[in-house]
Design a protein around this motif. Structure first.
Motif, PDB file in Angstrom:
ATOM      1  N   ARG A   1       0.808  -1.210   0.000  1.00 45.78           N
ATOM      2  CA  ARG A   1       0.000   0.000   0.000  1.00 45.78           C
ATOM      3  C   ARG A   1       0.845   1.264   0.000  1.00 45.78           C
ATOM      4  O   ARG A   1       0.485   2.254  -0.641  1.00 45.78           O
ATOM      5  CB  ARG A   1      -0.989  -0.003   1.163  1.00 45.78           C
ATOM      6  CG  ARG A   1      -0.381  -0.054   2.545  1.00 45.78           C
ATOM      7  CD  ARG A   1      -1.471  -0.012   3.605  1.00 45.78           C
ATOM      8  NE  ARG A   1      -0.899   0.014   4.939  1.00 45.78           N
ATOM      9  CZ  ARG A   1      -1.564   0.386   6.015  1.00 45.78           C
ATOM     10  NH1 ARG A   1      -2.815   0.773   5.908  1.00 45.78           N
ATOM     11  NH2 ARG A   1      -0.994   0.381   7.193  1.00 45.78           N
ATOM     12  N   TYR A   2       2.002   1.263   0.693  1.00 47.46           N
ATOM     13  CA  TYR A   2       2.818   2.468   0.707  1.00 47.46           C
ATOM     14  C   TYR A   2       3.644   2.608  -0.569  1.00 47.46           C
ATOM     15  O   TYR A   2       3.959   3.723  -0.980  1.00 47.46           O
ATOM     16  CB  TYR A   2       3.711   2.508   1.945  1.00 47.46           C
ATOM     17  CG  TYR A   2       2.962   3.009   3.164  1.00 47.46           C
ATOM     18  CD1 TYR A   2       2.475   4.320   3.217  1.00 47.46           C
ATOM     19  CD2 TYR A   2       2.716   2.183   4.245  1.00 47.46           C
ATOM     20  CE1 TYR A   2       1.768   4.777   4.318  1.00 47.46           C
ATOM     21  CE2 TYR A   2       2.011   2.637   5.357  1.00 47.46           C
ATOM     22  CZ  TYR A   2       1.545   3.937   5.382  1.00 47.46           C
ATOM     23  OH  TYR A   2       0.834   4.395   6.472  1.00 47.46           O
ATOM     24  N   THR A   3       4.013   1.494  -1.209  1.00 45.70           N
ATOM     25  CA  THR A   3       4.711   1.627  -2.486  1.00 45.70           C
ATOM     26  C   THR A   3       3.776   2.229  -3.525  1.00 45.70           C
ATOM     27  O   THR A   3       4.199   3.060  -4.337  1.00 45.70           O
ATOM     28  CB  THR A   3       5.236   0.272  -2.971  1.00 45.70           C
ATOM     29  OG1 THR A   3       4.149  -0.651  -3.141  1.00 45.70           O
ATOM     30  CG2 THR A   3       6.237  -0.304  -1.978  1.00 45.70           C
ATOM     31  N   ARG A   4       2.501   1.828  -3.495  1.00 42.09           N
ATOM     32  CA  ARG A   4       1.528   2.433  -4.414  1.00 42.09           C
ATOM     33  C   ARG A   4       1.318   3.898  -4.077  1.00 42.09           C
ATOM     34  O   ARG A   4       1.263   4.751  -4.968  1.00 42.09           O
ATOM     35  CB  ARG A   4       0.192   1.694  -4.360  1.00 42.09           C
ATOM     36  CG  ARG A   4      -0.803   2.164  -5.429  1.00 42.09           C
ATOM     37  CD  ARG A   4      -2.135   1.429  -5.313  1.00 42.09           C
ATOM     38  NE  ARG A   4      -2.909   1.482  -6.537  1.00 42.09           N
ATOM     39  CZ  ARG A   4      -3.744   2.461  -6.868  1.00 42.09           C
ATOM     40  NH1 ARG A   4      -3.890   3.496  -6.061  1.00 42.09           N
ATOM     41  NH2 ARG A   4      -4.405   2.431  -8.007  1.00 42.09           N
TER      42      ARG A   4
ATOM     43  N   ASP B   1       1.321   6.347  11.775  1.00 45.55           N
ATOM     44  CA  ASP B   1       2.363   6.233  12.793  1.00 45.55           C
ATOM     45  C   ASP B   1       3.267   5.034  12.579  1.00 45.55           C
ATOM     46  O   ASP B   1       4.268   4.886  13.278  1.00 45.55           O
ATOM     47  CB  ASP B   1       1.721   6.106  14.184  1.00 45.55           C
ATOM     48  CG  ASP B   1       1.090   7.407  14.649  1.00 45.55           C
ATOM     49  OD1 ASP B   1       1.350   8.444  14.025  1.00 45.55           O
ATOM     50  OD2 ASP B   1       0.338   7.369  15.643  1.00 45.55           O
ATOM     51  N   SER B   2       2.949   4.162  11.628  1.00 46.96           N
ATOM     52  CA  SER B   2       3.739   2.951  11.435  1.00 46.96           C
ATOM     53  C   SER B   2       5.117   3.306  10.884  1.00 46.96           C
ATOM     54  O   SER B   2       5.336   4.398  10.353  1.00 46.96           O
ATOM     55  CB  SER B   2       3.031   2.021  10.440  1.00 46.96           C
ATOM     56  OG  SER B   2       3.029   2.607   9.143  1.00 46.96           O
TER      57      SER B   2
ATOM     58  N   THR C   1      -0.618  12.948  13.073  1.00 48.63           N
ATOM     59  CA  THR C   1      -0.396  11.763  13.886  1.00 48.63           C
ATOM     60  C   THR C   1      -1.211  11.859  15.164  1.00 48.63           C
ATOM     61  O   THR C   1      -2.044  12.759  15.320  1.00 48.63           O
ATOM     62  CB  THR C   1       1.115  11.618  14.186  1.00 48.63           C
ATOM     63  OG1 THR C   1       1.333  10.431  14.930  1.00 48.63           O
ATOM     64  CG2 THR C   1       1.642  12.823  14.956  1.00 48.63           C
ATOM     65  N   ARG C   2      -0.982  10.939  16.078  1.00 50.62           N
ATOM     66  CA  ARG C   2      -1.661  10.973  17.367  1.00 50.62           C
ATOM     67  C   ARG C   2      -0.715  10.436  18.431  1.00 50.62           C
ATOM     68  O   ARG C   2       0.026   9.481  18.195  1.00 50.62           O
ATOM     69  CB  ARG C   2      -2.969  10.173  17.361  1.00 50.62           C
ATOM     70  CG  ARG C   2      -2.844   8.719  17.002  1.00 50.62           C
ATOM     71  CD  ARG C   2      -4.197   8.030  17.046  1.00 50.62           C
ATOM     72  NE  ARG C   2      -4.730   7.944  18.388  1.00 50.62           N
ATOM     73  CZ  ARG C   2      -6.023   7.789  18.674  1.00 50.62           C
ATOM     74  NH1 ARG C   2      -6.908   7.721  17.704  1.00 50.62           N
ATOM     75  NH2 ARG C   2      -6.446   7.706  19.922  1.00 50.62           N
TER      76      ARG C   2
ATOM     77  N   GLY D   1      -2.207  -0.785  16.171  1.00 51.86           N
ATOM     78  CA  GLY D   1      -1.280  -1.708  16.799  1.00 51.86           C
ATOM     79  C   GLY D   1      -1.757  -3.147  16.803  1.00 51.86           C
ATOM     80  O   GLY D   1      -2.902  -3.458  16.459  1.00 51.86           O
ATOM     81  N   ASP D   2      -0.871  -4.041  17.199  1.00 55.59           N
ATOM     82  CA  ASP D   2      -1.152  -5.465  17.275  1.00 55.59           C
ATOM     83  C   ASP D   2      -2.146  -5.732  18.406  1.00 55.59           C
ATOM     84  O   ASP D   2      -1.935  -5.286  19.542  1.00 55.59           O
ATOM     85  CB  ASP D   2       0.146  -6.212  17.547  1.00 55.59           C
ATOM     86  CG  ASP D   2      -0.093  -7.679  17.829  1.00 55.59           C
ATOM     87  OD1 ASP D   2      -0.629  -8.373  16.954  1.00 55.59           O
ATOM     88  OD2 ASP D   2       0.251  -8.124  18.944  1.00 55.59           O
TER      89      ASP D   2
END
Length: 426
Positions: free
Chosen positions: A143-146, A200-201, A217-218, A320-321
């Motif tokens: 998704r970020y490469t796109r 934030d990732s 961000t948060r 998050g996880d």
């Protein structure tokens, strides 16, 4: 200090039970908040996006959503009733195409005389993609490469007209897009609309460092803000960028009172209204990924572990996880003796500034001065009048401190943010 206004209305951050709350769809609501933000000399007005109504256990979740208008349409209308305020639309890079979106953003930049911004978001879920022709599904790793190629391609299109109004052919061939033609809109007043990135990732931070002008961000604490700020700013050098070329603006809440004690009391009441027993259970089930309807919101957290990759709650961003989030919530609950609802109230709140106007002005100033942010995206709890008290009470104190403008000194959003116009690369 940079300030922006987030239009509330699609989350449980809004208190709909308050008699002062009004529609999240009527244009008058958007106009009220935007005019208030401009009166307060804010940098920009910020709209979120929702491409599908959220579901809980297979049913539309009706506690916080009654429709989600398209952002750019609203902002084009607001361009006619504001003069200096920046206009930022959240638009998904997964479910749009560069030519079409670059054209819409350039059009807004022309209509607003240089005040357009694009908040780039991505999505990897097939649930949202069901509303789109190709199914829209995109592996999370892609998704970020796109998105990165999307932004670069949009900038190629914006640069394809010369400064004196001559269009040039565009020939882009990449992994995700292939464009051969001519862009239909002349170079806009800002050169490129301002690019905002939300995330934030680690992938989001790197993307922001490489391509964004602002990162939204948060944070839950000032310490977390300072850690994030230092991390993202440190990434800029490898892209040949200076620290001031990326503004970090966390979304924050605020509650004002005549005294700090009054404000704290109001803030506690607001959080109880925002996190009702139903909303507390929704938040719990979003983390645990299982039906917990047999649990009491005023009782203890589940002892069982979350179900990974659950589809019980659809259309909400997961932060998050789930296993890690559950562990943090259990630790918090044990430490403070909190029930499910109390844990959700304490754990899910964004950074908030609570107190008298003078206290809030001092805390905002300290936050920026200690390297936790360059400014803030304020998220009121009332639609649309929740910003009024801040503009009337806190902004004059920030101006007295010399940390916020007393007048707009430029006409474009880039000038408000202190960003240079992009160098033409046609």
């Amino acid at each position: 200090m940079h300030l922006a206004a987030h239009f509330p209305g699609v989350n449980n951050t809004t208190v709909w039970a308050d008699p002062r709350s009004r529609s999240q769809i009527d244009f008058s609501s958007f106009e009220h908040l935007a005019r208030t933000a401009e009166r307060g000399l804010f940098d920009f007005f910020f709209l979120a996006e929702g491409l599908r109504l959220r579901e809980h256990n297979g049913l539309i979740h009706d506690l916080d959503v009654v429709g989600r208008p398209e952002s750019l349409t609203v902002l084009n209308a607001l361009a006619a009733v504001t003069d200096r305020l920046g206009l930022a639309a959240t638009v998904n890079a997964t479910f749009n195409e560069p030519y079409e979106l670059a054209r819409r953003l350039a059009t807004l930049d022309h209509l607003s005389a240089g005040r357009a911004a694009w908040n780039v978001v991505t999505s990897s879920d097939a649930f949202t993609g069901e509303n789109f022709r190709r199914g829209g599904y995109l592996d999370r790793a892609d998704r970020y490469t796109r998105a990165a190629e999307f932004v670069a391609t949009a900038r190629e299109l914006w640069d394809s007209w010369t400064a004196d109004g001559v269009p040039r052919p565009v020939a882009h061939r990449g992994e995700h897009f292939r464009i051969e033609g001519e862009f239909g809109v002349p170079r806009s007043p800002q050169g490129h609309p301002v690019v905002i990135q939300a995330g934030d990732s680690p992938e989001g931070r790197e993307f922001a460092a490489s391509a964004a002008d602002v990162i939204f961000t948060r944070h839950g604490t000032p310490e977390a803000g300072r850690t994030f700020y230092a991390d993202v700013k440190a990434r800029l050098a490898r892209y040949g960028r200076e620290p001031d070329e990326l503004k970090i603006m966390p979304g924050v809440g605020f509650v004002l009172g005549d005294t700090d004690a009054e404000a704290r009391e109001k803030a506690a009441e607001i959080r109880l209204q925002q996190i009702s027993p139903q909303n507390a259970m929704l938040a719990l089930e979003q983390v645990w990924g299982r039906d917990l309807s047999s649990y009491d919101p005023d009782g203890p957290l589940p002892e069982s572990d979350p179900v990974p990759d659950s589809a019980l709650v659809q259309g909400r961003v997961r932060h998050g996880d789930p296993l890690a989030v559950a562990a943090r919530w259990r630790a918090l609950s044990r430490e403070k003796g909190l029930s499910i609802r109390q844990t959700v109230i304490e754990a899910s709140g964004r950074q908030s500034f609570v107190g008298s106007p003078r206290t809030v002005a001092a805390e905002l100033t300290e936050f920026v001065a200690t390297g936790a942010a360059d400014g803030f995206v304020l998220v009121p709890h009332l639609t649309p009048g929740g910003l009024d008290d801040f503009v009337d009470g806190v902004v004059p104190l920030l101006q007295e401190r010399g940390v916020f403008r007393s007048a707009y000194t430029g006409s474009t959003l880039r000038s408000h943010l202190g960003l240079a116009e992009p160098v033409w690369k046609g």
